[in-house]
Design a protein around this motif. Structure first.
Motif: not given
Ligand code: E4P
Length: 217
Positions: A26-41
């Motif tokens: 599971t991901t959420n916008p906070t967890l994805v933002a933390k990675e600093g990468r393109d969301f879809h990628e």
């Protein structure tokens, strides 16, 4: 109870998958933002690492926008599940997505009435946030327990994901509550693995083996 990893960190996912214990992410916008990468990628990469469901969340606040985003996310890989927050628009979008055959994980769920609405709207998964409910002085696991019991009693198809898990005792309580899935941060997965008596036991076995002059294999 299956275990999902609650992260967008690919290295942690690779490691947990190698242990053979992870059935989804599971991901959420906070967890994805933390990675600093393109969301879809990053979602595409995660979906290639695990065979089970990978939740990716919509950002839109209106139903049409949510459905449009969900179609794009669901097209990234066959195992992508779309996370939709429980709002009026979220329920409308979930109904439409369920009719289109796109699996929804209804998120930001904090109460049993919200669970019922999510299940009725056609969500494939519902995610009560245990830790955040505990944080406001209520019993987060009670929501999971009641959700499972009601969904089972009425034969609703929705699976309950115990989310916002903060420590191993939450995982045990989620299993006892009958949760179908617990989604855990990598740190909690590591805490589940470690026990000081295991480390001491390994050290002692090795010391005894070497003292007896035994050779390795
Ligand atoms: C659930 O899917 C969420 O990503 C997550 O469990 C939220 O946890 P938190 O309350 O620790 O942010």
């Amino acid at each position: 109870m299956r275990l999902f990893l609650d992260t967008a960190n690919v290295a942690d996912i690779r490691e947990a998958v190698s242990w053979g214990v992870i059935s989804g992410v599971t991901t959420n916008p906070t967890l994805v933002a933390k990675e600093g990468r393109d969301f879809h990628e990053v979602i595409r990469e995660i979906a290639g690492l695990v065979s089970g469901p990978v939740s990716a969340e919509v950002i839109a606040q209106d139903a049409d926008g949510m459905v449009a985003e969900a179609k794009v996310l669901a097209g990234l890989a066959p195992n992508v599940v779309v996370k939709v927050p429980i709002t009026r628009a979220g329920l409308q979008a979930t109904k439409t997505l369920a009719e289109l055959g796109i699996a929804v994980n209804m998120t930001l769920v904090f109460s049993v009435p919200q669970v019922l609405l999510a299940a009725r709207a056609g969500a494939a998964f519902v995610s009560p946030f245990v830790g955040r409910v505990d944080d406001v002085g209520e019993d987060g696991m009670a929501v999971v327990r009641d959700a499972v019991s009601i969904i089972t009693h009425y034969g609703l198809g929705t699976q309950v994901i115990a989310a916002s898990i903060r420590h191993p005792a939450h995982v045990v309580a989620a299993a006892k509550a009958g949760a179908h899935i617990a989604t855990v941060p990598f740190k909690v997965l590591e805490q589940m693995l470690h026990h000081p008596l295991t480390d001491i036991g390994i050290e002692r076995f090795l010391a005894d083996w070497q003292q007896a002059g035994q050779k390795g294999r």
